[in-house]
Scaffold this motif. Structure first.
Motif, short mmCIF file in Angstrom:
data_model
loop_
_atom_site.label_atom_id
_atom_site.label_comp_id
_atom_site.label_asym_id
_atom_site.label_seq_id
_atom_site.Cartn_x
_atom_site.Cartn_y
_atom_site.Cartn_z
N VAL A 1 -4.98 0.29 -2.59
CA VAL A 1 -4.79 -1.02 -1.93
C VAL A 1 -3.86 -1.97 -2.69
O VAL A 1 -3.90 -1.78 -4.08
N ALA A 2 -2.89 -2.77 -2.03
CA ALA A 2 -1.85 -3.54 -3.02
C ALA A 2 -1.46 -4.75 -2.14
O ALA A 2 -1.40 -4.75 -0.68
N MET A 3 -0.88 -5.75 -2.88
CA MET A 3 -0.37 -6.73 -2.19
C MET A 3 0.91 -6.82 -3.19
O MET A 3 1.13 -6.96 -4.33
N ASP A 4 2.16 -7.02 -2.17
CA ASP A 4 3.55 -7.00 -2.94
C ASP A 4 3.79 -8.39 -3.24
O ASP A 4 3.22 -9.38 -2.64
N ARG A 5 5.19 -8.75 -3.59
CA ARG A 5 5.56 -9.90 -3.96
C ARG A 5 6.05 -10.81 -2.72
O ARG A 5 6.23 -11.79 -2.87
#
Length: 368
Positions: free
Chosen positions: A205-209
């Motif tokens: 899972v991730a959140m980008d800039r």
């Protein structure tokens, strides 16, 4: 009262007025990113893993985590980061996804995968497939290049070939360890429950800039599964979910229970519902002027749920999973840059990294 509310309670009007532009500047800088990964959960105990295997698994988790982190650090999308990360884990026979996937009752492979983009809630999934080297790429192709969310069986295999995804023969997935496991199950030397109590599903899972979130999950399923059984991994809302308004989740464990509780969606929903309530609670701590008006209005863009609230929500849902009889865990990422996990098993192959912290990987329940 949460730590965040305690801080707000002590703010003066001047401090509040100065707070808004500072937070807005941080948000506009677009430097924040986060990622978490998992490689399965279960009876993962120190005494059951050799030092050599421990080091091998940690190296694999670190390599996958570094791959995703580098993409996010360089400004890449959350979708690209989790896709690349999961491919690394699918290619590693230490996990139950791609190479090293477990065998069905018929000594075949039936792999599942899913992926979701939190910016528009688009999703793709594949169930009961074989022949595709990296199932996560098939899930993404379903999302990006078809009008559907889930494809299964031979139809999904055909779609994979038409999309030009790399194909492999059945012997690609096989490893001596997996062959030994299924032969022991079929000979009734061990039960399916015994061999599968270390779930090897992988996910990221991730959140980008840009603040966009994504989640993905890939698995070989359950050793000795029959009758076309499908677990939670390819089911959007059960094993995978992503929504920019709340969180991104990937799960691993006893799939039937994750499906019944809708674990991934449940956690995201609780976070999304809790956030506006927390803002209202925080507003009540702001001083009022002589006319009874708030001296400062808290804006959603400058407010985040504290780490402990996010963790508590995840822990509560996993506790409910346990009450039903389910085992396993989840990883999460939030719109505020947090990344973490929750599990009710002895251990969980896991790792995380953010723009504000160094990457770390853990295996056992007491890892620091």
């Amino acid at each position: 009262m949460t730590r965040y509310l305690q801080i707000l309670l002590g703010l003066t009007l001047a401090t509040c007025a100065a707070l808004s532009p500072a937070l807005a500047e941080d948000s506009d800088s677009g430097e924040n990113w986060s990622i978490a990964i998992h490689g399965g959960a279960g009876t993962i105990k120190r005494e059951n893993i050799t030092p050599e295997k421990d080091a091998e698994i940690r190296a694999a988790l670190n390599a996958a985590l570094m791959t995703g982190s580098n993409i996010l650090r360089d400004g890449g999308s959350a979708m690209d980061a989790i896709t690349a990360t999961i491919i690394i884990l699918e290619d590693d026979p230490n996990f139950n996804a791609g190479k090293g996937a477990v065998f069905t009752w018929d000594k075949t492979n039936a792999l599942d995968s899913s992926i979701m983009d939190g910016s528009d809630l688009s999703a793709g999934a594949a169930a009961g497939i074989n022949g595709t080297k990296n199932p996560i790429l098939l899930a993404r192709a379903v999302k990006d290049n078809s009008p559907h969310v889930m494809l299964s069986g031979e139809g999904a295999n055909q779609f994979s070939r038409e999309q030009g995804l790399e194909q492999v023969t059945a012997d690609y997935y096989a490893t001596p360890r997996r062959i030994k496991q299924i032969e022991a199950v079929l000979a009734k030397e061990i039960s399916v429950a015994d061999v599968d109590y270390k779930f090897g599903t992988v996910g990221a899972v991730a959140m980008d800039r840009n603040g966009n979130m994504a989640a993905g999950t890939s698995t070989g399923g359950m050793t000795g599964k029959r009758w076309g059984r499908v677990g939670d991994s390819p089911i959007i809302g059960a094993g995978t979910y992503a929504d920019n308004r709340s969180c991104a989740i990937s799960a691993t464990g006893s799939g039937e229970y994750f499906i019944r509780l809708g674990v991934a969606h449940e956690i995201c929903t609780r976070i999304r519902m809790r956030w506006p309530i927390a803002i209202d609670e925080a507003q009540l701590t702001v001083p009022k002027d002589a006319d009874g008006n708030y001296t400062y209005m808290i804006h959603a863009s400058e407010f985040m749920l504290p780490d402990e609230e996010i963790q508590q929500i995840a822990n509560d849902v996993i506790a409910e999973l346990g009450e039903l009889g389910g085992d396993g865990g989840i990883i999460y990422a939030t719109p505020w840059g947090q990344a973490g996990y929750s599990f009710n098993t002895a251990g969980m192959y896991r790792g995380r990294a953010t723009s504000d912290s160094e990457q770390s990987v853990e295996i056992y329940g007491d890892d620091e």
